[in-house]
Enzyme design. Sequence first.
Site, PDB file in Angstrom:
ATOM      1  N   ASP A   1      -0.069 -21.239  53.779  1.00  0.00           N
ATOM      2  CA  ASP A   1       1.236 -20.974  54.378  1.00  0.00           C
ATOM      3  C   ASP A   1       1.949 -22.245  54.834  1.00  0.00           C
ATOM      4  OD1 ASP A   1       2.900 -18.534  55.672  1.00  0.00           O
ATOM      5  OD2 ASP A   1       2.933 -20.255  57.017  1.00  0.00           O
TER       6      ASP A   1
ATOM      7  N   ALA B   1       5.420 -17.854  55.265  1.00  0.00           N
ATOM      8  CA  ALA B   1       5.410 -17.596  53.824  1.00  0.00           C
ATOM      9  C   ALA B   1       4.539 -16.391  53.487  1.00  0.00           C
ATOM     10  CB  ALA B   1       4.925 -18.831  53.070  1.00  0.00           C
ATOM     11  N   ASP B   2       3.396 -16.274  54.144  1.00  0.00           N
ATOM     12  CA  ASP B   2       2.497 -15.150  53.873  1.00  0.00           C
ATOM     13  C   ASP B   2       3.199 -13.813  54.068  1.00  0.00           C
ATOM     14  OD1 ASP B   2       0.497 -16.928  53.330  1.00  0.00           O
ATOM     15  OD2 ASP B   2      -0.714 -16.479  55.099  1.00  0.00           O
ATOM     16  N   HIS B   3       3.930 -13.685  55.166  1.00  0.00           N
ATOM     17  CA  HIS B   3       4.518 -12.391  55.494  1.00  0.00           C
ATOM     18  C   HIS B   3       5.869 -12.172  54.820  1.00  0.00           C
ATOM     19  CE1 HIS B   3       1.428 -12.821  58.657  1.00  0.00           C
ATOM     20  NE2 HIS B   3       1.294 -11.528  58.453  1.00  0.00           N
TER      21      HIS B   3
END
Length: 364
Positions: free
Chosen positions: A140, A168-170
């Site tokens: 991320d 970025a992950d979510h």
Amino acid sequence: MFDNCLENILVLDLSQYIPGPFATMTLRDLGADVIKVEPPVGDPMRFAFMEGDDGISPLYKQLNAGKSVVKIDLKSTEGKADFTKLVEKADVLLESFRPGVMGRLGFDHDTLKKMNPKLVHCALSGYGQNGPYAQVAGHDMTYVALTGALSQTGHKDCGPVPIFPPLADHSGAMQAVSSILAALFRRERTGQGAFIDVSLFEAALSWNYLSLTPAAQGKVDDCGQGELTGGAAAWYGIYETKDNRHFAFAPIEPKFWQNFCKAVGREDLIARQNEPQPQDDLIATLRDLFKTRTLDEWAALLLPADCCMEPIHSPDAVLKHPHVQARQIAFGDEIRYPAWVDNQPPKARPAMKEVTIESLLGAL
């Protein structure tokens, strides 16, 4: 509730860690049946960040609640055959391998399309399926670094800091969800499947329009010195109190700024809200002012004043907050689907189920 919107939609989840499982958790909340296919050693997220009483991370359990979890060796002949049977029955396949891995396993998109022409295949990767960064490893923080967002996030005296929760992950997970839902809607009208290429980096990049658009016009702020990063405007920042605690302060609109000034007996500050930025002198004035009382004292004065002030809460305090408890979304062992539907709060998720491939295939 939305928990029957995707009724009879079967999702295969080949992803690991956070982004893909978060996406399929959301699809499961919307009513899909989710089968999480893990390698023989399991998803590394089982043992990440914290350990439960049974040795399994509660975070892993939350991300995979309500899913059926099966272990399949996709490198073996038997495993490939079992997975093929699942693909033939599936509506959606989400995977988070580095580009090319699915092909090496014998399940590139063309092969999957022949197995199931109506399949919605979402490849969720770091940088996308093509381009010079397609094979670059990342997490991320490195994805967000490339978006330019980290250059703005921090303080002028200490420089950039990581963004938490992982951006970025979510954002990538939710980009996958919205794209999958759109593909399923299109399929209802056309019968056509889809191949969706979602990049965690690009999802975060799209959220950074607030700095990318000004940059295209020649305006780039230093770290922590933008209007919305807390260093340029006195009326948008984090301030420390007498007892070394902190609160967020955001009376952007004039009416909220006026409410604040009146509440603290400093109506002389009302006309200073629109001073040229950076408002260093006004920021210093507020810093000195806020150091004269404790956080509890400021909260007692400013929360009723309707001036966009909120103490910075620790996670344990959040779970005890009366508004959080009233909304019935965040609990100690579960963070539920974040919406009320038809005046009803979200439902609790059932626990994940460890199943065998035989039982799965027998039920399909």
